[in-house]
Design an enzyme around this catalytic site. Structure first.
Site, mmCIF file in Angstrom:
data_model
loop_
_atom_site.group_PDB
_atom_site.id
_atom_site.type_symbol
_atom_site.label_atom_id
_atom_site.label_comp_id
_atom_site.label_asym_id
_atom_site.label_seq_id
_atom_site.Cartn_x
_atom_site.Cartn_y
_atom_site.Cartn_z
ATOM 1 N N CYS A 168 46.946 -72.408 -87.222
ATOM 2 C CA CYS A 168 46.582 -73.718 -86.660
ATOM 3 C C CYS A 168 45.992 -74.636 -87.708
ATOM 4 O O CYS A 168 45.983 -75.853 -87.517
ATOM 5 C CB CYS A 168 45.643 -73.535 -85.485
ATOM 6 S SG CYS A 168 44.029 -72.829 -85.924
ATOM 7 N N HIS A 223 41.949 -73.179 -77.141
ATOM 8 C CA HIS A 223 42.430 -74.378 -77.850
ATOM 9 C C HIS A 223 43.849 -74.665 -77.346
ATOM 10 O O HIS A 223 44.832 -74.496 -78.056
ATOM 11 C CB HIS A 223 42.431 -74.101 -79.356
ATOM 12 C CG HIS A 223 42.595 -75.313 -80.221
ATOM 13 N ND1 HIS A 223 42.649 -76.611 -79.727
ATOM 14 C CD2 HIS A 223 42.726 -75.425 -81.576
ATOM 15 C CE1 HIS A 223 42.791 -77.450 -80.738
ATOM 16 N NE2 HIS A 223 42.850 -76.768 -81.867
ATOM 17 N N ARG A 261 36.468 -82.337 -77.636
ATOM 18 C CA ARG A 261 36.245 -81.102 -78.400
ATOM 19 C C ARG A 261 34.760 -80.792 -78.336
ATOM 20 O O ARG A 261 33.932 -81.592 -78.787
ATOM 21 C CB ARG A 261 36.688 -81.265 -79.856
ATOM 22 C CG ARG A 261 36.184 -80.142 -80.740
ATOM 23 C CD ARG A 261 36.822 -80.130 -82.120
ATOM 24 N NE ARG A 261 38.208 -79.731 -82.043
ATOM 25 C CZ ARG A 261 38.956 -79.389 -83.085
ATOM 26 N NH1 ARG A 261 38.432 -79.415 -84.303
ATOM 27 N NH2 ARG A 261 40.205 -79.031 -82.932
ATOM 28 N N ASP A 287 44.298 -67.140 -87.762
ATOM 29 C CA ASP A 287 43.342 -68.249 -87.738
ATOM 30 C C ASP A 287 42.200 -67.848 -88.667
ATOM 31 O O ASP A 287 42.082 -66.680 -89.073
ATOM 32 C CB ASP A 287 42.850 -68.460 -86.292
ATOM 33 C CG ASP A 287 41.891 -69.639 -86.138
ATOM 34 O OD1 ASP A 287 41.874 -70.529 -87.016
ATOM 35 O OD2 ASP A 287 41.150 -69.667 -85.134
ATOM 36 N N ARG A 292 51.535 -81.154 -83.286
ATOM 37 C CA ARG A 292 50.359 -81.537 -82.493
ATOM 38 C C ARG A 292 50.571 -82.951 -81.935
ATOM 39 O O ARG A 292 50.270 -83.225 -80.776
ATOM 40 C CB ARG A 292 49.082 -81.509 -83.346
ATOM 41 C CG ARG A 292 48.629 -80.136 -83.803
ATOM 42 C CD ARG A 292 48.137 -79.277 -82.661
ATOM 43 N NE ARG A 292 47.034 -79.884 -81.932
ATOM 44 C CZ ARG A 292 45.744 -79.824 -82.286
ATOM 45 N NH1 ARG A 292 45.381 -79.178 -83.378
ATOM 46 N NH2 ARG A 292 44.800 -80.394 -81.556
ATOM 47 N N GLN A 341 46.620 -76.896 -79.167
ATOM 48 C CA GLN A 341 47.226 -76.245 -80.334
ATOM 49 C C GLN A 341 48.411 -75.392 -79.911
ATOM 50 O O GLN A 341 49.441 -75.338 -80.580
ATOM 51 C CB GLN A 341 46.180 -75.376 -81.035
ATOM 52 C CG GLN A 341 46.698 -74.688 -82.274
ATOM 53 C CD GLN A 341 47.030 -75.646 -83.395
ATOM 54 O OE1 GLN A 341 46.206 -76.467 -83.763
ATOM 55 N NE2 GLN A 341 48.227 -75.549 -83.964
HETATM 56 N N1 NVA Z 1 39.017 -70.892 -84.365
HETATM 57 C C1 NVA Z 1 38.857 -72.127 -85.091
HETATM 58 C C2 NVA Z 1 39.971 -73.085 -84.791
HETATM 59 C C3 NVA Z 1 39.943 -74.347 -85.583
HETATM 60 C C4 NVA Z 1 41.031 -75.300 -85.233
HETATM 61 C C5 NVA Z 1 37.501 -72.740 -84.778
HETATM 62 O O1 NVA Z 1 37.123 -72.781 -83.596
HETATM 63 O O2 NVA Z 1 36.829 -73.177 -85.711
HETATM 64 N N1 CP Z 2 44.061 -77.066 -85.730
HETATM 65 C C1 CP Z 2 43.087 -77.953 -85.440
HETATM 66 O O1 CP Z 2 42.678 -78.147 -84.284
HETATM 67 O O2 CP Z 2 42.647 -78.631 -86.517
HETATM 68 P P1 CP Z 2 41.369 -79.614 -86.572
HETATM 69 O O3 CP Z 2 40.157 -78.760 -86.422
HETATM 70 O O4 CP Z 2 41.489 -80.270 -87.913
HETATM 71 O O5 CP Z 2 41.493 -80.598 -85.435
#
Ligand code: NVA
Ligand code: CP
Length: 312
Positions: free
Chosen positions: A265, A129, A102, A225, A293, A132
């Site tokens: 998500c 992502h 990540r 989201d 997930r 997800q």
């Molecule tokens: N769009 C959000 C998704 C979190 C799982 C972010 O990037 O923070």
């Molecule tokens: N939905 C998701 O990726 O959650 P986290 O940021 O907690 O991993």
């Protein structure tokens, strides 16, 4: 065999996506039957941004598959001090079966994959992502029995990673994807074009709208989201007013199909992008989505490892 990576939703061909989703259902039905990481072999799970679901689901999933999850935060590794991504990839490839990462800029996972001899999996970048979306599509299929032909509407920040992934993965599954968001927060054209190219193969479609009603009307699936993704915290106040018409409320869902499946998500911000009554409704799909997930990513790892990845 060449190593397969999973950096974007369209890294899987349409038939491969269905293979992984079928495998995800099989993994969910019999969680401990598959042990491709028995040894145990390790999977490096790296975080440059916070995470609850991705961290937990990959950690549990790797252990379930007989392996050892090696979770590293960038601050605690030399990667965080500027060691080149390519050198990190070479070192990890000598010791682990796969790498999950990540991070921010999408080109960082591309560089890791280019220098890695084991599969690299995108655990979220600023652009997409894809893990997800495997869980999301598994959840929709559980609820409706199908994907192709359904209308999937994503509303809110249509410029973020989830918006791009809904476009790519929904099109890959033959869905009619609508991305709805305010002016200035619409998807990158390159992702819309890539999703449309995939939709041309699957019979799906991709539309973008700034009109909330157009997004919600008749939707089989409504997804949203956070309005403020990781790294955008200073923009929170500016985003509230333009995004409010795209909130997933009971009133807005009155325009959608009667049996609409609502996805998020997580983490969710009740009273902002989604009403508490919607998120917490009996039968809300979001908790299945979060559980999936685990199953979907275990299936992905099995699929990638079978296709040639994995020293160590
Ligand atoms: N769009 C959000 C998704 C979190 C799982 C972010 O990037 O923070
Ligand atoms: N939905 C998701 O990726 O959650 P986290 O940021 O907690 O991993």
């Amino acid at each position: 065999m060449s190593v397969r990576h999973f950096l974007r939703d369209d890294d899987l061909a349409p038939d491969e996506l269905l293979e992984v989703l079928d495998l995800a259902d099989a993994v969910k039905a019999d969680p401990y039957a598959r042990r491709p990481l028995a040894g145990p072999r390790s999977v490096a799970i790296l975080f440059d941004k916070p995470s609850t679901r991705t961290r937990v689901s990959f950690s549990v999933g790797v252990a379930d598959l007989g392996g050892h999850p090696l979770v590293l935060d960038s601050a605690g590794s030399q990667l965080g001090r500027g060691e080149p991504i390519e050198d990190t990839a070479r070192v990890l490839s000598r010791q682990v079966a796969a790498v999950v990462w990540r991070t921010g800029a999408h080109e960082r996972v591309e560089r890791m994959a280019a220098a890695s001899s084991v599969p690299v999996v995108n655990g979220l970048t600023d652009d997409v992502h894809p893990c997800q979306l495997l869980a999301d599509l598994q959840t929709v299929r559980e609820r409706t029995g199908r994907l192709a032909g359904l209308t999937l509407s994503y509303v809110g920040d249509a410029a973020n990673n989830m918006a791009h992934s809904y476009a790519l993965a929904g099109a890959n599954a033959g869905m009619h994807v609508r991305l709805g968001g305010p002016a200035g927060y619409l998807p990158e054209p390159a992702y819309v074009e890539a999703a449309r190219a995939r939709a041309a193969l699957t019979g799906g479609s991709v539309t973008v709208t700034e009109v909330p009603e157009e997004a919600f009307d008749g939707a089989d699936v409504v997804a949203t989201d956070t309005w403020v993704s990781m790294g955008q915290e200073t923009e929170a106040a500016d985003r509230h007013a333009p995004f409010t018409p795209f909130a997933v409320t009971r009133e807005a869902l009155g325009r959608a199909a009667a049996d609409v499946v609502v996805l998020h998500c997580l983490p969710a911000y009740r009273g902002k992008e989604i009403e508490a009554e919607v998120l917490d409704a009996p039968g809300s799909a979001v908790w299945d989505e979060a559980e999936n997930r685990l199953h979907a990513q275990k299936a992905l790892l099995c699929w990638l490892l079978e296709r040639g990845g994995g020293a160590g």
